[in-house]
Design a protein around this motif. Structure first.
Motif, PDB file in Angstrom:
ATOM      1  N   LEU A  58     -50.457 -70.905 -65.889  1.00  0.00           N
ATOM      2  CA  LEU A  58     -50.291 -71.459 -64.544  1.00  0.00           C
ATOM      3  C   LEU A  58     -49.786 -70.360 -63.621  1.00  0.00           C
ATOM      4  CD1 LEU A  58     -50.376 -74.220 -63.026  1.00  0.00           C
ATOM      5  CD2 LEU A  58     -47.956 -74.443 -63.555  1.00  0.00           C
ATOM      6  N   ILE A  59     -50.564 -70.053 -62.570  1.00  0.00           N
ATOM      7  CA  ILE A  59     -50.232 -68.936 -61.690  1.00  0.00           C
ATOM      8  C   ILE A  59     -50.171 -69.402 -60.240  1.00  0.00           C
ATOM      9  CG2 ILE A  59     -50.871 -66.633 -60.895  1.00  0.00           C
ATOM     10  CD1 ILE A  59     -52.426 -66.272 -63.500  1.00  0.00           C
ATOM     11  N   PHE A  60     -49.029 -69.221 -59.610  1.00  0.00           N
ATOM     12  CA  PHE A  60     -48.893 -69.464 -58.173  1.00  0.00           C
ATOM     13  C   PHE A  60     -49.355 -68.199 -57.458  1.00  0.00           C
ATOM     14  CE2 PHE A  60     -46.118 -72.494 -60.142  1.00  0.00           C
ATOM     15  CZ  PHE A  60     -46.248 -73.636 -59.370  1.00  0.00           C
ATOM     16  N   THR A  61     -50.416 -68.340 -56.668  1.00  0.00           N
ATOM     17  CA  THR A  61     -51.001 -67.192 -55.988  1.00  0.00           C
ATOM     18  C   THR A  61     -51.499 -67.632 -54.615  1.00  0.00           C
ATOM     19  OG1 THR A  61     -52.563 -65.345 -56.242  1.00  0.00           O
ATOM     20  CG2 THR A  61     -53.288 -67.524 -57.015  1.00  0.00           C
ATOM     21  N   CYS A  62     -52.137 -66.736 -53.880  1.00  0.00           N
ATOM     22  CA  CYS A  62     -52.512 -67.095 -52.516  1.00  0.00           C
ATOM     23  C   CYS A  62     -53.661 -66.226 -52.013  1.00  0.00           C
ATOM     24  CB  CYS A  62     -51.310 -66.980 -51.584  1.00  0.00           C
ATOM     25  SG  CYS A  62     -50.732 -65.284 -51.345  1.00  0.00           S
ATOM     26  N   ASN A  63     -54.042 -66.453 -50.762  1.00  0.00           N
ATOM     27  CA  ASN A  63     -55.167 -65.729 -50.150  1.00  0.00           C
ATOM     28  C   ASN A  63     -54.789 -64.380 -49.565  1.00  0.00           C
ATOM     29  OD1 ASN A  63     -56.678 -68.084 -50.574  1.00  0.00           O
ATOM     30  ND2 ASN A  63     -56.349 -68.823 -48.491  1.00  0.00           N
ATOM     31  N   PRO A  94     -49.154 -72.058 -53.114  1.00  0.00           N
ATOM     32  CA  PRO A  94     -47.955 -72.739 -52.655  1.00  0.00           C
ATOM     33  C   PRO A  94     -47.673 -72.572 -51.169  1.00  0.00           C
ATOM     34  CG  PRO A  94     -47.332 -70.639 -53.563  1.00  0.00           C
ATOM     35  CD  PRO A  94     -48.840 -70.718 -53.648  1.00  0.00           C
ATOM     36  N   ASN A  95     -48.454 -71.737 -50.486  1.00  0.00           N
ATOM     37  CA  ASN A  95     -48.117 -71.364 -49.114  1.00  0.00           C
ATOM     38  C   ASN A  95     -48.506 -72.432 -48.091  1.00  0.00           C
ATOM     39  OD1 ASN A  95     -46.981 -68.936 -49.827  1.00  0.00           O
ATOM     40  ND2 ASN A  95     -48.821 -67.735 -49.422  1.00  0.00           N
ATOM     41  N   ASP A  96     -47.730 -72.495 -47.022  1.00  0.00           N
ATOM     42  CA  ASP A  96     -47.982 -73.449 -45.944  1.00  0.00           C
ATOM     43  C   ASP A  96     -48.885 -72.817 -44.889  1.00  0.00           C
ATOM     44  OD1 ASP A  96     -47.479 -75.906 -44.426  1.00  0.00           O
ATOM     45  OD2 ASP A  96     -46.424 -74.574 -43.048  1.00  0.00           O
ATOM     46  N   PHE A 133     -41.267 -75.937 -60.354  1.00  0.00           N
ATOM     47  CA  PHE A 133     -41.254 -74.711 -61.139  1.00  0.00           C
ATOM     48  C   PHE A 133     -40.301 -73.659 -60.566  1.00  0.00           C
ATOM     49  CE2 PHE A 133     -45.112 -76.622 -62.704  1.00  0.00           C
ATOM     50  CZ  PHE A 133     -45.200 -76.187 -64.019  1.00  0.00           C
ATOM     51  N   ALA A 134     -39.821 -73.905 -59.344  1.00  0.00           N
ATOM     52  CA  ALA A 134     -38.976 -72.934 -58.648  1.00  0.00           C
ATOM     53  C   ALA A 134     -39.681 -71.588 -58.532  1.00  0.00           C
ATOM     54  CB  ALA A 134     -37.617 -72.781 -59.335  1.00  0.00           C
ATOM     55  N   ALA A 135     -40.984 -71.642 -58.268  1.00  0.00           N
ATOM     56  CA  ALA A 135     -41.728 -70.413 -58.011  1.00  0.00           C
ATOM     57  C   ALA A 135     -41.218 -69.788 -56.717  1.00  0.00           C
ATOM     58  CB  ALA A 135     -43.219 -70.714 -57.907  1.00  0.00           C
ATOM     59  N   THR A 136     -41.187 -68.475 -56.674  1.00  0.00           N
ATOM     60  CA  THR A 136     -40.637 -67.779 -55.512  1.00  0.00           C
ATOM     61  C   THR A 136     -41.591 -66.759 -54.903  1.00  0.00           C
ATOM     62  OG1 THR A 136     -39.614 -66.127 -56.962  1.00  0.00           O
ATOM     63  CG2 THR A 136     -38.260 -68.025 -56.330  1.00  0.00           C
ATOM     64  N   HIS A 137     -42.548 -66.286 -55.697  1.00  0.00           N
ATOM     65  CA  HIS A 137     -43.435 -65.218 -55.232  1.00  0.00           C
ATOM     66  C   HIS A 137     -44.895 -65.534 -55.552  1.00  0.00           C
ATOM     67  CE1 HIS A 137     -39.561 -63.159 -55.333  1.00  0.00           C
ATOM     68  NE2 HIS A 137     -40.086 -62.223 -54.569  1.00  0.00           N
ATOM     69  N   GLY A 195     -44.148 -59.631 -55.929  1.00  0.00           N
ATOM     70  CA  GLY A 195     -45.190 -60.025 -54.990  1.00  0.00           C
ATOM     71  C   GLY A 195     -44.582 -60.454 -53.673  1.00  0.00           C
ATOM     72  N   CYS A 196     -45.328 -61.233 -52.915  1.00  0.00           N
ATOM     73  CA  CYS A 196     -44.862 -61.715 -51.616  1.00  0.00           C
ATOM     74  C   CYS A 196     -44.095 -63.017 -51.786  1.00  0.00           C
ATOM     75  CB  CYS A 196     -46.056 -61.944 -50.690  1.00  0.00           C
ATOM     76  SG  CYS A 196     -47.112 -60.486 -50.481  1.00  0.00           S
ATOM     77  N   THR A 197     -43.109 -63.213 -50.933  1.00  0.00           N
ATOM     78  CA  THR A 197     -42.363 -64.466 -50.984  1.00  0.00           C
ATOM     79  C   THR A 197     -43.230 -65.617 -50.486  1.00  0.00           C
ATOM     80  OG1 THR A 197     -41.423 -64.033 -48.797  1.00  0.00           O
ATOM     81  CG2 THR A 197     -40.118 -63.377 -50.717  1.00  0.00           C
ATOM     82  N   ILE A 198     -42.955 -66.800 -51.005  1.00  0.00           N
ATOM     83  CA  ILE A 198     -43.736 -67.987 -50.635  1.00  0.00           C
ATOM     84  C   ILE A 198     -43.470 -68.362 -49.181  1.00  0.00           C
ATOM     85  CG2 ILE A 198     -43.911 -70.478 -51.069  1.00  0.00           C
ATOM     86  CD1 ILE A 198     -43.593 -69.784 -54.057  1.00  0.00           C
ATOM     87  N   LYS A 199     -44.516 -68.796 -48.505  1.00  0.00           N
ATOM     88  CA  LYS A 199     -44.420 -69.203 -47.113  1.00  0.00           C
ATOM     89  C   LYS A 199     -44.156 -70.706 -47.054  1.00  0.00           C
ATOM     90  CE  LYS A 199     -45.500 -64.988 -46.108  1.00  0.00           C
ATOM     91  NZ  LYS A 199     -45.518 -64.478 -47.497  1.00  0.00           N
ATOM     92  N   TRP A 200     -42.864 -71.074 -46.879  1.00  0.00           N
ATOM     93  CA  TRP A 200     -42.451 -72.474 -46.886  1.00  0.00           C
ATOM     94  C   TRP A 200     -42.669 -73.128 -45.524  1.00  0.00           C
ATOM     95  CZ3 TRP A 200     -41.342 -73.882 -51.716  1.00  0.00           C
ATOM     96  CH2 TRP A 200     -40.873 -72.913 -52.619  1.00  0.00           C
ATOM     97  N   LYS A 201     -42.845 -74.424 -45.559  1.00  0.00           N
ATOM     98  CA  LYS A 201     -42.940 -75.173 -44.296  1.00  0.00           C
ATOM     99  C   LYS A 201     -41.680 -74.943 -43.482  1.00  0.00           C
ATOM    100  CE  LYS A 201     -45.777 -79.139 -45.721  1.00  0.00           C
ATOM    101  NZ  LYS A 201     -46.823 -78.971 -44.692  1.00  0.00           N
TER     102      LYS A 201
END
Length: 204
Positions: A58-63, A94-96, A133-137, A195-201
């Motif tokens: 399971l990988i939290f990733t983004c564009n 995970p990003n907003d 999962f408390a993913a952060t990046h 990596g980059c920090t997650i972009k939260w709402k």
């Protein structure tokens, strides 16, 4: 000096106000709750859909994150290699999109098509699964092993030790799967996600 200190205090308050508020996430050995999120093909995906799986990468990733984009080919390679061994990749964005418009569902669909993703690329619009999962990046990896008790978290952290994408010396995820296949526990079972920090709402 007083002015600088005051500015630092104000900045700290602003950061705290916009930081996500959630309890500590899953720990190694925890049984992970299933979820249902929309894939880029429009269908919902759950862990329960994979009846023959031995576990999940399971990988939290983004564009948009340069580090996440640098890992895309390696993530595709992981899925190609380990899906057949019972450990498919499931990617979650995970990003907003309200904070970063390029993280929209439509942009996710375009990115998946451009790169030829062989795995689900799911949207977590309200950060519900991300917070569990408390993913952060991005990227941030969680290796699950299916057991009689449920999907147990066995590894958390980076995919490998080379976030620049040159020549990784240690492939953490691959080593962790090898350990599980050999009947032992991953060592290490936690590394630092780079990596980059997650972009939260933004707080309303």
């Amino acid at each position: 000096m007083k002015t600088i200190s005051l500015l630092c205090m104000v900045l700290s308050v602003v950061i705290a106000a916009n930081a996500p508020v959630f309890n500590e996430g899953y720990q190694i050995g925890d049984v992970v709750e299933d979820f249902s999120l929309k894939n880029v093909d429009g269908n919902k995906v759950s862990l329960a859909d994979y009846s023959d799986a031995k576990g999940f990468i399971l990988i939290f990733t983004c564009n948009t994150c340069p580090v996440a984009k640098g890992y895309e080919d390696r993530i595709i390679a992981l899925d190609k290699k380990y899906k057949a061994q019972g450990y498919p990749v499931i990617a979650i964005n995970p990003n907003d999109a309200g904070v970063e418009p390029r993280e929209s569902f439509e942009q996710m669909q375009q990115r998946a098509k451009e790169k030829g993703f062989t795995f689900p690329y799911l949207l977590d619009p309200d950060h519900v699964v991300t917070k569990r999962f408390a993913a952060t990046h991005t990227p941030h990896t969680f290796l699950l092993q299916k057991t009689s008790q449920g999907n147990v978290l066995q590894y958390i952290g980076a995919i490998d030790d080379d976030s620049r994408g040159g020549n990784p010396q240690t492939k953490f995820v691959e080593d962790a799967i090898a350990a599980l296949n050999g009947g032992s526990t991953p060592n290490p079972n936690m590394t630092k996600a780079i990596g980059c920090t997650i972009k939260w709402k933004k707080a309303s």
